[in-house]
Design a protein around this motif. Structure first.
Motif, PDB file in Angstrom:
ATOM      1  N   SER A   1       0.845  -1.193   0.000  1.00 24.58           N
ATOM      2  CA  SER A   1       0.000   0.000   0.000  1.00 24.58           C
ATOM      3  C   SER A   1       0.879   1.241   0.000  1.00 24.58           C
ATOM      4  O   SER A   1       1.847   1.323   0.756  1.00 24.58           O
ATOM      5  CB  SER A   1      -0.909   0.009   1.233  1.00 24.58           C
ATOM      6  OG  SER A   1      -1.561   1.251   1.350  1.00 24.58           O
ATOM      7  N   PRO A   2       0.572   2.245  -0.838  1.00 22.00           N
ATOM      8  CA  PRO A   2       1.397   3.455  -0.883  1.00 22.00           C
ATOM      9  C   PRO A   2       1.115   4.433   0.255  1.00 22.00           C
ATOM     10  O   PRO A   2       1.771   5.469   0.337  1.00 22.00           O
ATOM     11  CB  PRO A   2       1.010   4.070  -2.229  1.00 22.00           C
ATOM     12  CG  PRO A   2      -0.406   3.646  -2.434  1.00 22.00           C
ATOM     13  CD  PRO A   2      -0.512   2.267  -1.825  1.00 22.00           C
ATOM     14  N   SER A   3       0.159   4.113   1.137  1.00 23.91           N
ATOM     15  CA  SER A   3      -0.212   5.072   2.178  1.00 23.91           C
ATOM     16  C   SER A   3       0.902   5.313   3.180  1.00 23.91           C
ATOM     17  O   SER A   3       0.942   6.359   3.840  1.00 23.91           O
ATOM     18  CB  SER A   3      -1.462   4.579   2.922  1.00 23.91           C
ATOM     19  OG  SER A   3      -1.235   3.300   3.484  1.00 23.91           O
ATOM     20  N   ALA A   4       1.833   4.367   3.319  1.00 25.25           N
ATOM     21  CA  ALA A   4       2.942   4.527   4.263  1.00 25.25           C
ATOM     22  C   ALA A   4       4.212   5.005   3.582  1.00 25.25           C
ATOM     23  O   ALA A   4       5.285   4.972   4.194  1.00 25.25           O
ATOM     24  CB  ALA A   4       3.203   3.204   4.981  1.00 25.25           C
TER      25      ALA A   4
ATOM     26  N   ALA B   1      -5.671   9.039   4.581  1.00 22.24           N
ATOM     27  CA  ALA B   1      -5.489   7.761   3.896  1.00 22.24           C
ATOM     28  C   ALA B   1      -5.419   6.609   4.889  1.00 22.24           C
ATOM     29  O   ALA B   1      -6.067   5.569   4.710  1.00 22.24           O
ATOM     30  CB  ALA B   1      -4.218   7.805   3.043  1.00 22.24           C
ATOM     31  N   LEU B   2      -4.644   6.771   5.958  1.00 22.69           N
ATOM     32  CA  LEU B   2      -4.502   5.693   6.933  1.00 22.69           C
ATOM     33  C   LEU B   2      -5.783   5.486   7.739  1.00 22.69           C
ATOM     34  O   LEU B   2      -6.067   4.361   8.175  1.00 22.69           O
ATOM     35  CB  LEU B   2      -3.334   5.998   7.870  1.00 22.69           C
ATOM     36  CG  LEU B   2      -1.948   5.989   7.210  1.00 22.69           C
ATOM     37  CD1 LEU B   2      -0.874   6.475   8.183  1.00 22.69           C
ATOM     38  CD2 LEU B   2      -1.602   4.594   6.699  1.00 22.69           C
ATOM     39  N   SER B   3      -6.548   6.540   7.948  1.00 21.59           N
ATOM     40  CA  SER B   3      -7.814   6.394   8.671  1.00 21.59           C
ATOM     41  C   SER B   3      -8.842   5.630   7.856  1.00 21.59           C
ATOM     42  O   SER B   3      -9.735   4.988   8.415  1.00 21.59           O
ATOM     43  CB  SER B   3      -8.371   7.778   9.043  1.00 21.59           C
ATOM     44  OG  SER B   3      -7.489   8.459   9.915  1.00 21.59           O
TER      45      SER B   3
ATOM     46  N   TYR C   1      -6.096  12.334  -3.807  1.00 21.81           N
ATOM     47  CA  TYR C   1      -4.804  11.722  -3.470  1.00 21.81           C
ATOM     48  C   TYR C   1      -4.937  10.875  -2.213  1.00 21.81           C
ATOM     49  O   TYR C   1      -4.450   9.739  -2.154  1.00 21.81           O
ATOM     50  CB  TYR C   1      -3.779  12.839  -3.285  1.00 21.81           C
ATOM     51  CG  TYR C   1      -2.354  12.382  -3.036  1.00 21.81           C
ATOM     52  CD1 TYR C   1      -1.890  11.149  -3.471  1.00 21.81           C
ATOM     53  CD2 TYR C   1      -1.462  13.221  -2.386  1.00 21.81           C
ATOM     54  CE1 TYR C   1      -0.576  10.759  -3.256  1.00 21.81           C
ATOM     55  CE2 TYR C   1      -0.155  12.840  -2.160  1.00 21.81           C
ATOM     56  CZ  TYR C   1       0.285  11.608  -2.594  1.00 21.81           C
ATOM     57  OH  TYR C   1       1.591  11.231  -2.362  1.00 21.81           O
ATOM     58  N   ALA C   2      -5.603  11.404  -1.190  1.00 24.60           N
ATOM     59  CA  ALA C   2      -5.801  10.641   0.046  1.00 24.60           C
ATOM     60  C   ALA C   2      -6.655   9.407  -0.210  1.00 24.60           C
ATOM     61  O   ALA C   2      -6.358   8.312   0.300  1.00 24.60           O
ATOM     62  CB  ALA C   2      -6.447  11.528   1.105  1.00 24.60           C
ATOM     63  N   PHE C   3      -7.739   9.556  -0.995  1.00 25.55           N
ATOM     64  CA  PHE C   3      -8.571   8.402  -1.331  1.00 25.55           C
ATOM     65  C   PHE C   3      -7.752   7.329  -2.053  1.00 25.55           C
ATOM     66  O   PHE C   3      -7.886   6.136  -1.770  1.00 25.55           O
ATOM     67  CB  PHE C   3      -9.746   8.822  -2.216  1.00 25.55           C
ATOM     68  CG  PHE C   3     -10.739   9.722  -1.537  1.00 25.55           C
ATOM     69  CD1 PHE C   3     -10.887   9.704  -0.167  1.00 25.55           C
ATOM     70  CD2 PHE C   3     -11.527  10.593  -2.276  1.00 25.55           C
ATOM     71  CE1 PHE C   3     -11.809  10.527   0.468  1.00 25.55           C
ATOM     72  CE2 PHE C   3     -12.448  11.422  -1.652  1.00 25.55           C
ATOM     73  CZ  PHE C   3     -12.591  11.392  -0.282  1.00 25.55           C
ATOM     74  N   SER C   4      -6.920   7.754  -2.992  1.00 27.53           N
ATOM     75  CA  SER C   4      -6.137   6.800  -3.779  1.00 27.53           C
ATOM     76  C   SER C   4      -5.089   6.098  -2.922  1.00 27.53           C
ATOM     77  O   SER C   4      -4.855   4.894  -3.083  1.00 27.53           O
ATOM     78  CB  SER C   4      -5.459   7.523  -4.950  1.00 27.53           C
ATOM     79  OG  SER C   4      -6.405   8.142  -5.790  1.00 27.53           O
ATOM     80  N   LEU C   5      -4.449   6.838  -2.032  1.00 28.76           N
ATOM     81  CA  LEU C   5      -3.437   6.231  -1.165  1.00 28.76           C
ATOM     82  C   LEU C   5      -4.032   5.132  -0.293  1.00 28.76           C
ATOM     83  O   LEU C   5      -3.351   4.148   0.021  1.00 28.76           O
ATOM     84  CB  LEU C   5      -2.804   7.300  -0.270  1.00 28.76           C
ATOM     85  CG  LEU C   5      -1.774   8.237  -0.891  1.00 28.76           C
ATOM     86  CD1 LEU C   5      -1.427   9.350   0.089  1.00 28.76           C
ATOM     87  CD2 LEU C   5      -0.516   7.480  -1.296  1.00 28.76           C
TER      88      LEU C   5
ATOM     89  N   MET D   1       5.627  13.602   2.471  1.00 27.42           N
ATOM     90  CA  MET D   1       5.037  12.332   2.060  1.00 27.42           C
ATOM     91  C   MET D   1       6.045  11.189   2.036  1.00 27.42           C
ATOM     92  O   MET D   1       5.694  10.045   2.325  1.00 27.42           O
ATOM     93  CB  MET D   1       4.407  12.480   0.668  1.00 27.42           C
ATOM     94  CG  MET D   1       3.235  13.446   0.611  1.00 27.42           C
ATOM     95  SD  MET D   1       1.899  13.023   1.765  1.00 27.42           S
ATOM     96  CE  MET D   1       1.450  11.398   1.189  1.00 27.42           C
ATOM     97  N   LEU D   2       7.298  11.483   1.678  1.00 25.75           N
ATOM     98  CA  LEU D   2       8.301  10.429   1.529  1.00 25.75           C
ATOM     99  C   LEU D   2       9.233  10.316   2.726  1.00 25.75           C
ATOM    100  O   LEU D   2       9.843   9.266   2.940  1.00 25.75           O
ATOM    101  CB  LEU D   2       9.144  10.669   0.272  1.00 25.75           C
ATOM    102  CG  LEU D   2       8.393  10.870  -1.046  1.00 25.75           C
ATOM    103  CD1 LEU D   2       9.378  11.112  -2.177  1.00 25.75           C
ATOM    104  CD2 LEU D   2       7.524   9.675  -1.355  1.00 25.75           C
TER     105      LEU D   2
END
Length: 694
Positions: free
Chosen positions: A97-100, A267-269, A341-345, A390-391
């Motif tokens: 998952s890209p959220s992290a 995103a994590l929520s 972006y948050a939804f996609s992550l 973000m990174l």
């Protein structure tokens, strides 16, 4: 995504460098660079071709023109459905998952897992989700490199696997970021490799990246499909740094860090909800992404493609035509891009780099009007700060921001460095975002608020759903789905093309139907509040109970009364030929009273959630839902005020603001209702998706 790990402890790097096997690895890395680069180029070309066909060629052939504003909605629904099915049913869960951010360490993906990674990334990137290709390419390249070494020698040592997986990843993104060196630097900093181990891994990787860059250039000239490298052909001229720009760099660093933290928190929520039912929730998130892009085009008049996709192709257009974007449009673009972006992550598969760069550049352009701020410095500082947030890779973020600006990057380097350092410090001082990074605690009685809103042809209102303590899971799902349906109807009715297509009467009927769903949900929540009261059984099952001192009962009762006002308002709005005075009495006035009622209910529920959270009561999810729905109630309160009927003319005070407030509020309440579907408390660790890793 899979980033190669460092070498195993106990390995002598000098001995490895002098060994014959290492020389063989260098040769193999150079050879592997060719097919891996060809496959990476083909993957990027396929993504671009599908995007062009779906969003340009197909609407042109079917509709005879450019794609209408609603066009991305069905495709994003399909995107969510296909991506979720790939993650759910194919081996490997489509990669990390890209959220992290960038996931370091771990074994490279196997051959069976590569199929799922390719398909999940292809549907995500081609059909409009807002993620970049760098993450899947790193995983694909690493997996192919490891697969090659396994084919050559099945019992290859771990160090050989690390070197060849790294070389494959280097080759796969050799020119994606504009320079093979920059791509290699990203991988090395993300993996945390240093010392002589860095040389061991970097030499084959750089060799593979160099070969890959030549392959990309050759294929570009041979096929004419493009280089797929990130580049800014036109950059505003930079000016030497001043004290003022260095001061703004500090502010940009703080803003970038806070924006990145908010995106990752959202995103994590959402991830626990995604794991509750991946296919259903991911499909719903795809619909939300499409609706947000549609709203951007309807409001701004610009293409929805600026909101969708990674931003790699839209960034040059944004920077090159910066003078054509007003400040309100830039703010709208930033808000919409941040949301999607948050939804996609949270649920899709891809990389986090390109969307963060796009949002950072838009932030810089929005700030370029400040005294002493020039556009080039703003773009560089914004991209550097957002990438850092973000990174969490400050050196790579600095290089990304400065090298992308070309010769102007040298002039703005001091400001970019300041913004990156400030963003890195702030993002590490802030608490870790998202439920999975916080310690879990026992949930107390929830104080959830979910809400919905309606917009009649000349008026608006809002509803807020109050969750009673210890609600059964089945009843909670019933209430949540009632609000989801109602919110969807309100959002649909607030979109101007829908009203134009079906007419005012059917549009009003849509709002009235939605209000009935909200009344049903509000009544169920009121009954939950009554059932939770410490009353005798004879009174507990009565229709009415009086307990104004109980916060949950009070919020539920006020909300239920408000829904009845909105039923009356939407029903009267269906009548035709109403005079201004009658419309004010029967439509706007009950809307205004209902809006006040729901603001009171939302405020009471928010107060209850906060006070109980201090006492260790409700879960963080309840607090989150309460905040989201309070924001929706405020938006609908503004919408109701803007829909006041002027007695002199019979016109609405500000129809545009009323419609926009309704749409924004509907999205807030829809989000709150979706959060109610999550069975886990927000402080609990994120569960695996039915036995697979996220």
């Amino acid at each position: 995504m899979s980033v190669p790990a460092a070498a195993s402890p106990g390995v002598d790097p000098i001995a490895v460098l002098r060994s014959r096997s290492y020389i063989t690895a260098l040769v193999l890395a150079a050879v592997l660079g060719v097919p891996i680069s060809v496959l990476a180029y083909g993957f990027l070309a396929l993504v671009a071709a599908v995007q062009q066909f779906v969003f340009v060629g197909l609407p042109s052939g079917l509709l005879g023109g450019t794609a209408p504003a609603w066009w991305p909605v069905p495709w994003l629904v399909l995107c969510g459905l296909l991506t979720a099915a790939t993650i759910r049913y194919l081996p490997g869960t489509g990669g990390h998952s890209p959220s992290a951010g960038f996931a370091t360490g771990g074994a490279p993906p196997s051959g069976r897992e590569l199929v799922g990674i390719v398909l999940a990334a292809l549907t995500t990137l081609s059909l409009g989700a807002v993620l970049g290709p760098e993450g899947p390419l790193i995983a694909i390249g690493g997996g192919l490199g490891a697969l090659a070494i396994h084919l050559v020698k099945k019992d290859a040592p771990p160090m050989a696997l690390t070197i060849m997986a790294s070389a494959g990843s280097f080759a796969a993104i050799s020119t994606l970021l504009g320079s093979p060196v920059l791509g290699a630097f990203l991988i090395m900093e993300a993996a945390g490799i240093s010392g002589m181990t860095l040389s061991l891994v970097a030499l084959p990787g750089l060799l593979a990246a160099g070969v890959g860059a030549l392959v990309f250039v050759g294929l570009d000239g041979w096929t004419g499909l493009g280089s797929f490298s990130l580049a800014l052909p036109a950059v505003p001229p930079a000016v030497p740094p001043t004290v003022a720009t260095l001061g703004w760099a500090v502010l940009m660093g703080v803003v970038g860090a806070l924006s990145g933290w908010a995106i990752r928190w959202a995103a994590l929520s959402l991830r626990p909800i995604v794991h509750w039912n991946r296919v259903l929730v991911t499909t719903a998130l795809g619909a939300l992404i499409g609706v947000t892009a549609m709203a951007y085009q309807l409001i701004s008049g610009l293409s929805f493609t600026q909101v969708l996709f990674s931003g790699q192709d839209a960034l040059p257009e944004l920077v090159g035509n910066a003078a054509d974007y007003s400040l309100p449009v830039l703010v709208l673009l930033i808000v919409c891009k941040t949301l999607v972006y948050a939804f996609s992550l949270s649920a899709f598969r891809g990389g986090p780099v390109f969307p963060s760069m796009f949002i950072g550049a838009a932030l810089g352009l929005a700030a370029s009007g400040l005294p002493g701020m020039d556009p080039a410095a703003g773009i560089g500082m914004g991209m550097g700060a957002m990438c850092t947030a973000m990174l969490r890779l400050p050196l790579t973020s600095t290089l990304l921001a400065t090298l992308l600006l070309g010769v102007d990057g040298v002039a703005v380097t001091p400001q970019v460095v300041v913004a990156v350092v400030v963003a890195f410090v702030v993002i590490n001082v802030l608490p870790a975002p998202g439920p999975q990074e916080r310690g879990s605690k026992e949930p107390g009685p929830p104080g959830d608020i979910a809400a919905g809103h309606h917009r009649a042809p000349m008026n608006t209102g809002a509803t807020a759903a109050v969750a009673a303590p210890a609600r059964p899971a089945r009843r909670e799902r019933q209430i949540a789905w009632l609000f989801i349906i109602g919110s969807g109807l309100f959002a649909l009715g607030a979109v101007p093309p829908y009203a134009d297509a079906v007419g005012a009467h059917l549009c009003g009927l849509t709002f009235f139907t939605g209000s009935l769903f909200f009344t049903a949900a509000a009544y169920l929540q009121y009954r939950e509040a009554v059932d939770a009261l410490p009353l005798p059984d004879t009174r507990r099952h009565s229709f009415w109970a009086w307990a104004p001192g109980n916060a949950v009962w009070f919020a539920g009762a006020v909300q239920l009364a408000g829904t009845l006002w909105f039923n009356w308002s939407t029903a009267n709005a269906l009548l035709t030929n109403l005079s201004a005075a009658v419309a004010e009495q029967r439509v706007w006035r009950p809307d205004a009273l209902g809006s006040v009622a729901f603001l009171v209910a939302s405020g009471q529920a928010l107060r209850y959630a906060r006070s109980s959270a201090v006492a260790g009561g409700p879960t963080p999810r309840s607090w989150t839902i309460s905040v989201i729905n309070m924001a929706g109630s405020v938006a609908f309160g503004i919408s109701a005020a803007a829909s006041f009927v002027l007695p002199s003319s019979g016109d609405v005070l500000n129809a545009g603001l009323a419609g926009f407030g309704t749409f924004v509020g509907a999205l807030c309440f829809l989000t709150g209702a979706i959060l109610m579907l999550s069975p886990e408390p927000a402080g609990a660790p994120v569960p695996a998706d039915r036995g697979t890793r996220p």
